[in-house]
Design an enzyme around this catalytic site. Structure first.
Site, PDB file in Angstrom:
ATOM      1  N   ASP A  55       0.841  -1.199   0.000  1.00 15.83           N
ATOM      2  CA  ASP A  55       0.000   0.000   0.000  1.00 15.83           C
ATOM      3  C   ASP A  55       0.876   1.250   0.000  1.00 15.83           C
ATOM      4  O   ASP A  55       0.372   2.376  -0.013  1.00 15.83           O
ATOM      5  CB  ASP A  55      -1.028  -0.014   1.141  1.00 15.83           C
ATOM      6  CG  ASP A  55      -0.405  -0.102   2.516  1.00 15.83           C
ATOM      7  OD1 ASP A  55       0.837  -0.155   2.611  1.00 15.83           O
ATOM      8  OD2 ASP A  55      -1.165  -0.094   3.514  1.00 15.83           O
ATOM      9  N   SER A  56       2.206   1.055  -0.047  1.00 17.46           N
ATOM     10  CA  SER A  56       3.123   2.165  -0.328  1.00 17.46           C
ATOM     11  C   SER A  56       2.818   2.725  -1.724  1.00 17.46           C
ATOM     12  O   SER A  56       3.318   3.800  -2.083  1.00 17.46           O
ATOM     13  CB  SER A  56       4.583   1.714  -0.237  1.00 17.46           C
ATOM     14  OG  SER A  56       4.779   0.530  -0.989  1.00 17.46           O
ATOM     15  N   ASP A  94      -1.065  -6.205  -0.309  1.00 15.74           N
ATOM     16  CA  ASP A  94      -1.404  -5.567   0.966  1.00 15.74           C
ATOM     17  C   ASP A  94      -2.912  -5.368   1.073  1.00 15.74           C
ATOM     18  O   ASP A  94      -3.545  -4.888   0.112  1.00 15.74           O
ATOM     19  CB  ASP A  94      -0.747  -4.172   1.029  1.00 15.74           C
ATOM     20  CG  ASP A  94       0.433  -4.124   1.982  1.00 15.74           C
ATOM     21  OD1 ASP A  94       0.570  -5.028   2.826  1.00 15.74           O
ATOM     22  OD2 ASP A  94       1.219  -3.163   1.875  1.00 15.74           O
ATOM     23  N   LYS A 124      -1.179  -9.509   2.746  1.00 13.01           N
ATOM     24  CA  LYS A 124      -0.400  -9.055   3.910  1.00 13.01           C
ATOM     25  C   LYS A 124      -1.270  -8.101   4.706  1.00 13.01           C
ATOM     26  O   LYS A 124      -2.009  -7.294   4.135  1.00 13.01           O
ATOM     27  CB  LYS A 124       0.892  -8.367   3.466  1.00 13.01           C
ATOM     28  CG  LYS A 124       1.667  -7.762   4.646  1.00 13.01           C
ATOM     29  CD  LYS A 124       3.100  -7.393   4.296  1.00 13.01           C
ATOM     30  CE  LYS A 124       3.281  -6.008   3.697  1.00 13.01           C
ATOM     31  NZ  LYS A 124       2.774  -4.897   4.521  1.00 13.01           N
ATOM     32  N   GLU A 126      -1.237  -5.696   8.635  1.00 10.41           N
ATOM     33  CA  GLU A 126      -0.356  -5.153   9.674  1.00 10.41           C
ATOM     34  C   GLU A 126      -0.909  -5.415  11.074  1.00 10.41           C
ATOM     35  O   GLU A 126      -2.122  -5.381  11.285  1.00 10.41           O
ATOM     36  CB  GLU A 126      -0.203  -3.637   9.473  1.00 10.41           C
ATOM     37  CG  GLU A 126       0.438  -3.271   8.148  1.00 10.41           C
ATOM     38  CD  GLU A 126       0.633  -1.748   7.966  1.00 10.41           C
ATOM     39  OE1 GLU A 126       0.321  -0.971   8.903  1.00 10.41           O
ATOM     40  OE2 GLU A 126       1.088  -1.365   6.882  1.00 10.41           O
ATOM     41  N   GLU A 193       9.558  -4.256  10.235  1.00 11.30           N
ATOM     42  CA  GLU A 193       9.945  -2.940   9.689  1.00 11.30           C
ATOM     43  C   GLU A 193      10.533  -2.059  10.776  1.00 11.30           C
ATOM     44  O   GLU A 193       9.931  -1.844  11.841  1.00 11.30           O
ATOM     45  CB  GLU A 193       8.719  -2.263   9.053  1.00 11.30           C
ATOM     46  CG  GLU A 193       9.058  -0.897   8.473  1.00 11.30           C
ATOM     47  CD  GLU A 193       8.052  -0.373   7.459  1.00 11.30           C
ATOM     48  OE1 GLU A 193       7.124  -1.109   7.068  1.00 11.30           O
ATOM     49  OE2 GLU A 193       8.213   0.802   7.056  1.00 11.30           O
TER      50      GLU A 193
HETATM   51  O1  KIV Z   1       3.581  -1.106   1.579  1.00 11.77           O
HETATM   52  C1  KIV Z   1       4.757  -1.507   1.530  1.00 11.77           C
HETATM   53  O2  KIV Z   1       5.506  -1.246   0.590  1.00 11.77           O
HETATM   54  C2  KIV Z   1       5.253  -2.306   2.654  1.00 11.77           C
HETATM   55  C3  KIV Z   1       6.717  -2.576   2.709  1.00 11.77           C
HETATM   56  C4  KIV Z   1       7.457  -1.360   3.099  1.00 11.77           C
HETATM   57  C5  KIV Z   1       7.048  -3.734   3.573  1.00 11.77           C
HETATM   58  O3  KIV Z   1       4.488  -2.696   3.481  1.00 11.77           O
END
Ligand code: KIV
Length: 277
Positions: A55-56, A94, A124, A126, A193
């Site tokens: 989600d980056s 994510d 994924k 969190e 992280e």
């Molecule tokens: O969203 C993302 O890119 C991440 C990584 C930094 C692990 O969660």
């Protein structure tokens, strides 16, 4: 790098089993983010084991300050684009902020939607204790889950800072407990992280599932970086854990500058670059 060929000479696909086996064999796992078809193809051709549709995307693709505005539709769009470009790597998507935190039922529906409609191989999410039951339910439904502990960007307003997490004993102990909880709940891997190297080492040694670090030191079973950071596409962002493998910011601005110059000076298009009849 695990690039064994299958019978038809295509590279053997990386699965969640492969990454767990890599830990057992002591082979480090490489993970990078990607958000679109073209980049996913290049990253996959480069031999990376896992591609994270992070989600980056909210930061590097959409220009948001945080990852919080990303929603299911946006993450599903990016994930389907990536899946179409990948032959070998394991694709992990994510789950965006508030798609899994409200109820387990909603989380299960969203995880299922992500898998069914994009072709992702895993999701994924969190957090530790608060998401453990949700992880169990998603895994029970047959969906592989990667955990994410330490600096979890979806909680940035709770932390109030992007500084290294778990530097104090109480937070470090809780993180270790959370890692054990996530493993027990069925996660196949956990991202760590921005935590101290010593703590990441302890987690890595205790768990039988792999840890994948970003700013978590050299003891982790694998490493992940955001693609745009390692390609030098955003040189304003330079925390110490980023290593730059290219300077695409300069290459792209130079290329664009040269194009503009050529258009203005009538150098482009040349005779060879046009259809005269
Ligand atoms: O969203 C993302 O890119 C991440 C990584 C930094 C692990 O969660």
């Amino acid at each position: 790098m695990s690039t064994a060929k299958s019978d038809n000479s295509r590279p053997e696909k990386v699965t969640t089993r492969t990454v767990v086996d890599m830990k057992e064999k002591g082979e480090k796992i490489s993970m990078l983010t990607a958000y679109d078809y073209t980049m996913a193809r290049l990253v996959d051709s480069g031999g990376v084991d896992v591609i994270l549709v992070g989600d980056s995307a909210g930061n590097v693709m959409a220009g948001y300050e945080t990852t919080l505005p990303m929603n299911m539709d946006q993450m599903m769009y990016h994930t389907s684009c990536v899946v179409r470009g990948v032959e070998r790597a394991l694709v992990v998507a994510d789950l965006p902020f508030m798609s899994y935190q409200v109820t387990t039922k909603e989380a299960l529906i969203n995880a299922g939607k992500m898998m069914k409609e994009t072709g992702a191989h895993a999701v994924k999410l969190e957090g530790g204790k608060p998401v453990v039951d949700t992880v169990k339910q998603i895994v029970n439904a047959g969906i592989p889950v990667m955990g994410h502990l330490g600096l979890t960007p979806q909680s940035i307003y709770k932390f109030g800072t992007y500084k290294v997490r778990a530097t104090q004993d109480d937070e470090a102990e809780e993180l270790l407990k959370d890692a054990r909880r996530l493993e027990k709940a069925g996660c196949f891997a956990i991202v760590l992280e921005k935590i101290p190297t010593k703590l990441a080492k302890q987690v890595t040694e205790e768990l039988s599932i792999p840890t994948i670090g970003i700013g978590a030191g050299d003891a982790c079973d694998g490493q992940v970086l955001v693609l745009h950071d390692m390609l030098g596409l955003n040189k304003d962002f330079h925390p110490r854990f980023i290593r730059r493998y290219a300077d695409l910011q300069e290459s792209i601005t130079d290329a664009v500058g040269n194009y503009v110059k050529d258009v203005k000076s009538l150098d482009f298009p040349s005779k060879k670059e046009q259809y005269d009849q």
